[in-house]
Design an enzyme around this catalytic site. Structure first.
Site, PDB file in Angstrom:
ATOM      1  CG  ASP A   1       0.059   0.068   8.777  1.00 36.35           C
ATOM      2  OD1 ASP A   1      -0.607   0.905   9.408  1.00 36.35           O
ATOM      3  OD2 ASP A   1       1.187   0.303   8.312  1.00 36.35           O
TER       4      ASP A   1
ATOM      5  CE  LYS B   1       1.049   1.198   4.397  1.00 35.48           C
ATOM      6  NZ  LYS B   1       1.735   2.468   4.782  1.00 35.48           N
TER       7      LYS B   1
END
Length: 398
Positions: free
Chosen positions: A222, A95
């Site tokens: 995350d 990401k």
């Protein structure tokens, strides 16, 4: 999801191919007697017993050939017969943080953040195979230095799934690593989320996606994001994930440039000062991106100043990319806690990356934005970049 035709050997070595028969090395335990060429073969649980003709003494001779790889093959075949799903290959994408605001310090020592996370097309591949034993997971990888024990987030995720569901599946796992570590790209968090998804598939989807997302916060801040559909507004420590309509065209290209130096996340946060952070409202940034797309003024990262203190050369790299872009990039910024510099708008790095020996060891990759459908995991785009390399490697490609 593609089913693998390979299974990992338990010692973490190269995958064993079950689709074709190949000659296998054997360990032969022989006596002092000579053997005639004609033999008959009988299979034992651990190898083959070869019976020869009569020797000079008139006695029948036996040669026991121990074939451990053959035993592994047959154990795996038994798993295949008894399991509805025994092998699974999954893409594990990373990401970027399009913007990252740090909004305060929490009582538990963590920081509150507000960030637009988005999955991109650069990722690892993880091969899962059901282990024929019910004792432990075995992990191998193509990159040296990655821990293979319970400290690895993949193993932690599998342990967590067994704890939450009471299942007893163990796995042989091979991680084909392409995402660099210490890059601010969430590669390890993605691996953990992918492992949770895989374990759930092998168990007949006992848990919902929401369950997996909630459990994953126990592994890392995350990890829950990867159970979004690929674009999310994340708050809290990052574990509060709000799926949002796709704010950015998926075909918008980017280039990732990561120097050899990594940015230890703990050290970056240690140097962070709230009075140096931006004061812009993160919801205003999100609205502006929805209305006008990505531009330099919306790609705010409050962790850039402390990261540039930890790795001073990173600040110069960003400045040089900005100066050399000549409008080629919509925005240039650091992702997460670093040390990857992202250029949005072009898949090509500036020419100085190739010309300057200071950047001979940088990691380079083009990428694009990526999402997934509900109840499906991320799939690697057919045009996904094969261009993850250092400058030195690139110079050897003609």
């Amino acid at each position: 999801m593609a089913l693998s035709s390979q299974l990992l050997s338990p010692n973490g070595a190269k995958p064993i191919n079950f689709s074709s028969k190949v000659p296998r090395p054997s360990i032969c335990r022989r006596g002092s007697s000579s053997f005639r060429p004609k033999t008959q073969s009988k299979r034992s649980p651990f190898g083959r017993i070869l019976a020869s003709g009569s020797s000079e003494s008139g006695r029948r001779q036996l040669e026991v050939v121990y074939d451990p790889e053959d035993r592994i093959n047959r154990l795996a075949d038994e798993v295949d017969k008894n399991a509805s799903l025994s092998r699974l290959n999954l893409f594990s994408p990373c990401k970027i943080n399009v913007f990252l605001r740090i909004t305060g310090k929490r009582e538990d020592g963590f920081h509150d953040l507000a960030s637009l996370f988005h999955v991109i097309s650069l990722g690892d591949t993880i091969k899962f195979s059901l282990s024929p034993t019910k004792t432990r997971d075995r992990l191998s990888t193509n990159v040296p230095g990655i821990p293979l024990d319970d400290s690895n987030l993949i193993i932690r995720a599998l342990n967590l799934y067994r704890k939450k569901t009471g299942t007893d599946n163990f796995f042989w796992i091979h991680l084909d690593k392409k995402v660099p570590t210490g890059a601010g790209l969430g590669g390890g968090s993605s691996n953990a989320a992918t492992a949770l998804w895989a374990a759930n598939q092998f168990s007949g989807s006992l848990a919902t996606e929401k369950d997996l997302q909630e459990w994953s916060a126990e592994i890392g801040s995350d990890v829950p994001f990867f159970f979004s559909h690929g674009a999310a507004y994340c708050t809290g420590r990052g574990e509060i994930v709000e799926d949002i309509p796709r704010p950015i065209p998926l075909d918008l290209p980017m280039v990732l440039i990561k120097p050899r130096e990594a940015c230890p996340t703990a050290e970056v946060y240690k140097r962070f000062r709230l009075d140096q952070a931006s004061s812009v409202d993160p919801l205003a940034l999100l609205q502006k991106i929805n209305e006008n797309g990505i531009s330099q003024d919306v790609c705010v990262n409050d962790l850039e100043p402390p990261a540039f203190e930890v790795v001073p050369s990173l600040k110069r790299l960003k400045q040089r990319v900005l100066a050399a872009s000549r409008g080629e990039y919509n925005a240039v910024f650091m992702s997460g806690s670093g040390s990857t510099i992202v250029g949005i708008g072009s898949p090509d790095p500036p020419q100085f990356i190739y010309d300057d020996d200071d950047y001979k060891d940088v990691f380079l990759s083009e990428a694009s934005f990526l999402t997934r459908q509900e109840n499906q995991w991320y799939t690697e785009p057919s045009s996904s970049p094969a261009s993850s390399f250092t400058k030195e490697e690139a110079s050897n490609v003609e």
